[in-house]
Design an enzyme around this catalytic site. Structure first.
Site, PDB file in Angstrom:
ATOM      1  N   HIS A 240      -8.688   3.571   5.297  1.00  0.00           N
ATOM      2  CA  HIS A 240      -7.711   3.171   4.272  1.00  0.00           C
ATOM      3  C   HIS A 240      -7.207   4.374   3.468  1.00  0.00           C
ATOM      4  CE1 HIS A 240      -5.598   0.444   1.632  1.00  0.00           C
ATOM      5  NE2 HIS A 240      -6.283   0.825   0.578  1.00  0.00           N
TER       6      HIS A 240
ATOM      7  N   SER B 289       0.823  -1.205   0.000  1.00  0.00           N
ATOM      8  CA  SER B 289       0.000   0.000   0.000  1.00  0.00           C
ATOM      9  C   SER B 289       0.859   1.258   0.000  1.00  0.00           C
ATOM     10  CB  SER B 289      -0.887   0.057   1.250  1.00  0.00           C
ATOM     11  OG  SER B 289      -1.890  -0.894   1.182  1.00  0.00           O
TER      12      SER B 289
ATOM     13  N   MET C  87      -1.552  -6.798   7.646  1.00  0.00           N
ATOM     14  CA  MET C  87      -2.350  -7.886   7.049  1.00  0.00           C
ATOM     15  C   MET C  87      -1.625  -8.558   5.886  1.00  0.00           C
ATOM     16  SD  MET C  87      -5.853  -5.688   6.788  1.00  0.00           S
ATOM     17  CE  MET C  87      -6.289  -4.495   8.052  1.00  0.00           C
ATOM     18  N   SER C  88      -0.320  -8.469   5.863  1.00  0.00           N
ATOM     19  CA  SER C  88       0.393  -9.061   4.719  1.00  0.00           C
ATOM     20  C   SER C  88       1.741  -9.603   5.180  1.00  0.00           C
ATOM     21  CB  SER C  88       0.607  -7.999   3.628  1.00  0.00           C
ATOM     22  OG  SER C  88       1.507  -6.998   4.073  1.00  0.00           O
TER      23      SER C  88
ATOM     24  N   HIS D 281      -3.823  -0.982  -4.805  1.00  0.00           N
ATOM     25  CA  HIS D 281      -2.918  -2.035  -5.257  1.00  0.00           C
ATOM     26  C   HIS D 281      -3.052  -2.204  -6.760  1.00  0.00           C
ATOM     27  CE1 HIS D 281      -1.598  -3.783  -1.379  1.00  0.00           C
ATOM     28  NE2 HIS D 281      -2.598  -3.030  -0.974  1.00  0.00           N
TER      29      HIS D 281
ATOM     30  N   TYR E  96      -6.932 -11.949   2.830  1.00  0.00           N
ATOM     31  CA  TYR E  96      -8.299 -11.477   3.121  1.00  0.00           C
ATOM     32  C   TYR E  96      -9.127 -11.280   1.861  1.00  0.00           C
ATOM     33  CZ  TYR E  96      -6.358  -6.807   2.192  1.00  0.00           C
ATOM     34  OH  TYR E  96      -5.735  -5.737   1.619  1.00  0.00           O
ATOM     35  N   GLU E  97      -8.483 -11.297   0.706  1.00  0.00           N
ATOM     36  CA  GLU E  97      -9.245 -11.235  -0.537  1.00  0.00           C
ATOM     37  C   GLU E  97      -9.864 -12.591  -0.861  1.00  0.00           C
ATOM     38  OE1 GLU E  97      -7.088  -8.337  -3.515  1.00  0.00           O
ATOM     39  OE2 GLU E  97      -5.605  -9.372  -2.289  1.00  0.00           O
TER      40      GLU E  97
ATOM     41  N   ALA F  11       2.310  -1.419   4.551  1.00  0.00           N
ATOM     42  CA  ALA F  11       1.848  -0.379   5.466  1.00  0.00           C
ATOM     43  C   ALA F  11       1.445  -1.088   6.748  1.00  0.00           C
ATOM     44  CB  ALA F  11       0.643   0.348   4.871  1.00  0.00           C
TER      45      ALA F  11
ATOM     46  N   ASN G  49      -0.079   4.677  10.641  1.00  0.00           N
ATOM     47  CA  ASN G  49      -0.955   5.128  11.736  1.00  0.00           C
ATOM     48  C   ASN G  49      -0.506   4.449  13.011  1.00  0.00           C
ATOM     49  OD1 ASN G  49      -2.347   2.798  10.009  1.00  0.00           O
ATOM     50  ND2 ASN G  49      -2.843   2.467  12.179  1.00  0.00           N
TER      51      ASN G  49
ATOM     52  N   HIS H 228      -3.568 -10.638  -1.185  1.00  0.00           N
ATOM     53  CA  HIS H 228      -3.767 -10.805   0.257  1.00  0.00           C
ATOM     54  C   HIS H 228      -4.675 -11.996   0.562  1.00  0.00           C
ATOM     55  CE1 HIS H 228      -2.884  -6.458  -0.212  1.00  0.00           C
ATOM     56  NE2 HIS H 228      -2.267  -6.596   0.942  1.00  0.00           N
TER      57      HIS H 228
HETATM   58  N1  HPA Z   1      -3.582  -2.499  11.240  1.00  0.00           N
HETATM   59  C1  HPA Z   1      -3.469  -3.435  10.277  1.00  0.00           C
HETATM   60  N2  HPA Z   1      -3.023  -3.172   9.063  1.00  0.00           N
HETATM   61  C2  HPA Z   1      -2.661  -1.907   8.787  1.00  0.00           C
HETATM   62  C3  HPA Z   1      -2.748  -0.884   9.737  1.00  0.00           C
HETATM   63  C4  HPA Z   1      -3.247  -1.206  11.036  1.00  0.00           C
HETATM   64  O1  HPA Z   1      -3.352  -0.356  11.939  1.00  0.00           O
HETATM   65  N3  HPA Z   1      -2.310   0.264   9.144  1.00  0.00           N
HETATM   66  C5  HPA Z   1      -1.957  -0.077   7.882  1.00  0.00           C
HETATM   67  N4  HPA Z   1      -2.167  -1.383   7.660  1.00  0.00           N
END
Ligand code: HPA
Length: 282
Positions: free
Chosen positions: A257, A43, A221-222, A75, A99-100, A127, A245, A97
């Site tokens: 996002h 990302s 998540m990756s 993406h 989750y897809e 990210a 974040n 991913h």
């Molecule tokens: N959690 C999970 N995945 C993420 C986050 C998060 O806070 N920020 C960017 N990808």
């Protein structure tokens, strides 16, 4: 009949044959017999690809076979062949991913293709939410180790020894040599443990407390499945998170996002230079 019956190997049931077939297509499409280093851009990391050298070919990942259409916003779906001095870099402009809804072997197909295409080093970017006090949005952090809490692995099923051993060692999954090299490029780079979750929800504050209790300092998540596949296949891995974040509950902010992508965009130039410098020295 004949030609129409030639089918592409399924990365789920025949991951090695699928990776070989995609690597062959890559060589054919790019005219590059071997790629030395692979980079997976997560990302917001895509602008980094513009700084890695001369793009000699760009094609949809789907042309290589074994890849699904990417779906998540931010993406892309292409792969680039980039020349940097005498090196050939393979840059995936996005990733698949879990989750897809994809099988772990599909998630790992890019990395496995890269290794079969010759890559001895794989650079993974993502990210992530930051948990460690002092972390800030826009900060790049080297991953020193991971906790795989996705509940999945790309090594499920009969082991294919052509990739690697049944029980791969993970003590140095994030290659100390490459981390040192990255810190020689940017001495301010900190290191942290990445905890991989399935997503696609951001975490609840209680989950973030769990992540912290389990030793996670970054959450995302990756990456973890790609690292496992690369380590299994004998490639050195370097992974860099961009903290977009602070993890949920650590601030009053609502996670979005678009904000994640906006932070990534602000840092893109710096990230691009960082990765380009590192990749140039691998
Ligand atoms: N959690 C999970 N995945 C993420 C986050 C998060 O806070 N920020 C960017 N990808």
């Amino acid at each position: 009949m004949g030609a129409a019956l030639v089918t592409f190997p399924d990365p789920v049931t025949s991951p090695f044959d699928a990776a070989e077939a995609s690597a062959a297509r890559l060589a054919e499409a790019t005219g590059v017999e071997r790629h030395d280093v692979a980079v997976v851009l997560g990302s917001g990391w895509k602008p980094a690809a513009d700084r890695m050298g001369e793009v000699t070919a760009e094609l949809p990942m789907t042309e290589l076979g074994g890849f699904p259409e990417a779906s998540v916003q931010g993406h892309g779906t292409t792969v680039r062949s980039i020349r940097n001095g005498d090196r050939h870099i393979l840059a995936f402009m996005g990733r698949v991913h879990l989750y897809e809804g994809h099988h772990p072997n599909v998630v790992a197909h890019g990395v496995r293709t890269a290794v079969r295409a010759g890559a001895k080093a794989v650079v993974l970017t993502n990210a992530a939410g930051g948990l460690r006090p002092g972390m800030w949005a826009g900060q790049p952090v080297l991953i020193s180790d991971h906790v795989n809490l996705t509940g999945h692995t790309p090594l499920l099923g009969v082991n294919d020894e052509r990739f690697g051993p049944r029980f791969p060692d993970m003590s140095h999954a994030y290659a100390p040599r490459l981390r040192e090299l990255a810190r020689s490029v940017d001495p301010e780079l900190e290191e942290a443990v990445y905890l991989g979750l399935l997503g696609p929800t951001y975490e609840t504050p209680a989950e973030v407390r769990m992540v912290g209790a389990l030793g996670g300092e970054l959450v995302g998540m990756s990456t973890v499945l790609e690292t496992i596949a690369a380590a299994h296949a004998g490639a050195e891995v370097l992974a860099v998170s961009l903290v977009t974040n602070l993890a949920a509950g650590l601030t009053d902010e609502v996670l979005d996002h678009d904000d994640v992508l906006a932070v990534a965009a602000t840092s893109a130039e710096r990230m691009g230079t960082l990765i380009a410098d590192i990749v140039g020295r691998i």
